[in-house]
Design an enzyme around this catalytic site. Structure first.
Site, PDB file in Angstrom:
ATOM      1  N   ASP A 207       0.837  -1.207   0.000  1.00 18.08           N
ATOM      2  CA  ASP A 207       0.000   0.000   0.000  1.00 18.08           C
ATOM      3  C   ASP A 207       0.875   1.261   0.000  1.00 18.08           C
ATOM      4  O   ASP A 207       1.885   1.311   0.705  1.00 18.08           O
ATOM      5  CB  ASP A 207      -0.851  -0.031   1.285  1.00 18.08           C
ATOM      6  CG  ASP A 207      -1.914   1.038   1.321  1.00 18.08           C
ATOM      7  OD1 ASP A 207      -2.760   1.061   0.416  1.00 18.08           O
ATOM      8  OD2 ASP A 207      -1.921   1.846   2.269  1.00 18.08           O
ATOM      9  N   GLU A 258      13.818 -16.022   0.159  1.00 19.16           N
ATOM     10  CA  GLU A 258      14.210 -17.121   1.054  1.00 19.16           C
ATOM     11  C   GLU A 258      13.151 -18.219   1.048  1.00 19.16           C
ATOM     12  O   GLU A 258      13.398 -19.332   1.468  1.00 19.16           O
ATOM     13  CB  GLU A 258      14.331 -16.622   2.498  1.00 19.16           C
ATOM     14  CG  GLU A 258      15.558 -15.807   2.791  1.00 19.16           C
ATOM     15  CD  GLU A 258      15.474 -15.237   4.216  1.00 19.16           C
ATOM     16  OE1 GLU A 258      14.769 -15.816   5.077  1.00 19.16           O
ATOM     17  OE2 GLU A 258      16.095 -14.183   4.438  1.00 19.16           O
TER      18      GLU A 258
HETATM   19  C1  BGC Z   1      -5.441   2.310  -0.390  1.00 12.28           C
HETATM   20  C2  BGC Z   1      -6.580   3.147   0.106  1.00 12.28           C
HETATM   21  C3  BGC Z   1      -6.224   3.664   1.485  1.00 12.28           C
HETATM   22  C4  BGC Z   1      -4.874   4.364   1.482  1.00 12.28           C
HETATM   23  C5  BGC Z   1      -4.344   4.521   2.862  1.00 12.28           C
HETATM   24  C6  BGC Z   1      -4.356   3.329  -0.502  1.00 12.28           C
HETATM   25  O1  BGC Z   1      -3.899   3.825  -1.571  1.00 12.28           O
HETATM   26  O2  BGC Z   1      -5.676   1.652  -1.599  1.00 12.28           O
HETATM   27  O3  BGC Z   1      -7.782   2.441   0.117  1.00 12.28           O
HETATM   28  O4  BGC Z   1      -7.198   4.554   1.919  1.00 12.28           O
HETATM   29  O5  BGC Z   1      -3.908   3.659   0.752  1.00 12.28           O
HETATM   30  O6  BGC Z   1      -3.901   3.298   3.345  1.00 12.28           O
END
Ligand code: BGC
Length: 544
Positions: A207, A258
């Site tokens: 993310d 790993e």
């Molecule tokens: C996720 C979102 C989220 C954000 C914060 C992103 O880009 O896809 O849904 O709100 O990160 O974690």
């Protein structure tokens, strides 16, 4: 699938709260996903990317993690997770989990300890705490803005009741940013990676992979993060896309390597397209979402530019493209494409906004998808797009839960409209999503898209996706090559990949198929090819 399975994989995004609810509480859960594994097997997916299901107060639908190594009780237990991995494995499907390393939840035990321990403590150093500006420290440390509206800093009250330091949150105040300058944060995340790798996951979707490290001089950056990561003068944002990220991802890659089974990482890196390759070097991440095709309107030239950009930018490092049209952060493409050319979009649609032409949107979405699915690379599918599902564009404010809706005083729609629970059965309560409720109400338009209706109709979007994935695999298109077809009429775009000609007509008129494809065998079509003509707003795969 090749040995490097991720290169040509079909990866299906499950948004757990909205996929299937097994216990009838109105919220999707892990046992619900396990029950639907035969459906995903029949669709022909190679992997599931599971959006966060870890313990969380759910201020950002789970992207605010309070315990990275446990399942939130809303979704089940770790035993349910193990069952899910086992069921997926039986169907030859890998499970990729979402890793959220830029921020935790403010309910994370480390953040609570940081608040309690006070300024200058080792606990506080796990997050980005700073003194405020001005004589009383009343001003935030920088002018940086949050993705969800407002300033990206929140002031805390210290244990003695006095106004104290400020902490950074690039998202909601309930999502404090980790301090990646601190080696303890690195150690902690390595243990999180190993926890899930040991449990058999196929990899991670990382993310906001372009955030994490921040310029330690904390310079001014008054721009909204959504406007891109460079300003008008070409200066790069101090909180994104920094060089320090790459040694970190190399280290994570070593850890993945790993383990047996070719575990992978896919970056959600919202960087300018010319910089994505830096994340995709052979010793870093395997893939990074290509958001250019997703952003392109349904227009031949724009689609061509987006595809060219993807190939050009990844070429130096040999990484495959990760093609995508919809996800849990964006307006569903079957709805977006139902608006006139030139429309600009936020993250959602309000009932007071102009409403789309749903039929046109679906017709174009099927065409744009069929065109994309013939390309070499990996493809990502967001749950429900295989049913041709539209966005919920008339969701009342009282149901909206995305933080940007509330923080903007209801002027930003937020992302709830693409997160509505799936319809499985047209005539069951909650369209078969749950026996007891639905955390967001489903619009009536979902009935016509329910999985049982779609499965029974030969020309449905579901059957188009199924046939596409089968043929894509059979012809090796995901690891094939891409050569543009020259000389097509304006608004018509085509390429050849491993003996398949993939052609899209983005004009509102039928177009005669050009030689040598006039009488070619039609392998797949989003609208039937008749009399040697490609219908308006349609695409086809032909034997080349
Ligand atoms: C996720 C979102 C989220 C954000 C914060 C992103 O880009 O896809 O849904 O709100 O990160 O974690």
């Amino acid at each position: 699938m090749t040995q490097e399975w991720w290169r040509d994989a079909v990866i299906y995004q499950v948004y757990p709260r909205s996929f299937a609810d097994a216990n009838g509480d109105g919220m999707g859960d892990l046992p619900g996903i396990t029950e639907k594994m035969p459906y995903l097997g029949a669709l022909g997916v190679d992997a599931i990317w599971l959006s966060p299901f870890m313990r969380s107060p759910m201020r950002d639908a789970g992207y605010d993690v309070a315990d990275y190594c446990d399942v939130d009780p809303l979704f089940g237990t770790l035993a349910d997770f193990d069952d899910l991995v086992a069921a997926a494995t039986q169907h030859g499907i890998k499970l990729i989990v979402d890793l959220v390393p830029n921020h935790s939840s403010s309910e994370h035990e480390f953040f609570k300890a940081a608040l309690a321990a006070g300024p200058g403590s080792p606990e506080r150093d796990l997050y980005v705490f700073k003194d405020g500006l001005g004589p009383e420290g009343n001003e935030p440390p920088t002018d940086w803005l949050s993705h969800f509206e407002g300033i990206a800093w929140t002031r805390v009250t210290e244990a003695d009741g006095t106004p104290g330091q400020w902490y950074l949150h690039l998202f909601d105040p309930s999502q404090p940013d980790w301090n990646w300058e601190n080696p303890k944060v690195h150690e902690y995340f390595e243990s999180v990676l190993r926890f899930w790798l040991d449990r058999g996951v196929g990899g991670f979707r990382v993310d906001v992979a372009h955030a994490l490290f921040k310029d330690q001089t904390f310079p001014s950056w008054p721009h909204h993060p959504h406007r891109g990561n460079v300003d008008e003068a070409g200066n790069r944002a101090p909180q994104f896309d920094r060089d320090e990220l790459h040694p970190l991802y190399r280290r994570w890659r070593e850890i993945l390597d790993e383990y047996e089974g070719d575990r992978m990482m896919v970056a959600e890196a919202s960087v300018t397209p010319d910089r994505l390759w830096r994340y995709l070097r052979a010793d870093e991440m395997h893939e990074g979402f290509n958001f250019e095709y997703m952003k392109a309107p349904f227009e031949a030239e724009a689609m061509k530019r987006a595809i060219d950009l993807g190939f050009e930018n990844n070429a130096p490092v040999g990484a495959p493209n990760s093609w995508v049209l919809s996800n849990h952060d964006a307006i569903r493409h079957a709805t977006k494409m139902g608006y006139p050319a030139g429309t600009t979009f936020g993250e959602g649609i309000l009932p007071s906004d102009p409403q789309p032409d749903a039929d046109l949107g679906l017709r174009r979405a099927r065409a744009a998808t069929l065109f994309m699915h013939g390309l070499p690379g990996a493809v990502y599918v967001y749950q429900g797009e295989e049913l041709g599902l539209p966005e919920h564009t008339t969701l009342a404010g009282e149901f909206r839960q995305d933080p940007s809706f509330e923080r903007s005083g209801g002027t930003r729609a937020g992302r709830d409209g693409c997160r509505v629970p799936l319809p499985w059965q047209a005539s069951a309560p909650y369209y078969g999503f749950s026996s007891g409720g639905s955390w967001l109400p489903q619009p009536e338009s979902f009935a016509a898209h329910a999985a049982d209706v779609e499965a029974a109709a030969p020309d449905s979007t579901l059957n188009l996706y199924r046939s596409t994935f089968a043929l894509r695999k059979q012809r090796g298109l995901g690891v094939g090559t891409h050569a543009w077809i020259d000389g097509l009429p304006a608004g018509v775009l085509g390429y050849v990949n491993n003996g398949v000609a993939v052609i899209v007509n983005t004009t509102g008129e039928a177009q005669a198929l050009p030689a040598p494809f006039t009488d070619a065998e039609v392998l797949l079509a989003s609208v039937a090819v008749e009399g040697g003509h490609l219908a308006a707003d349609s695409a086809a795969w032909l034997a080349a």
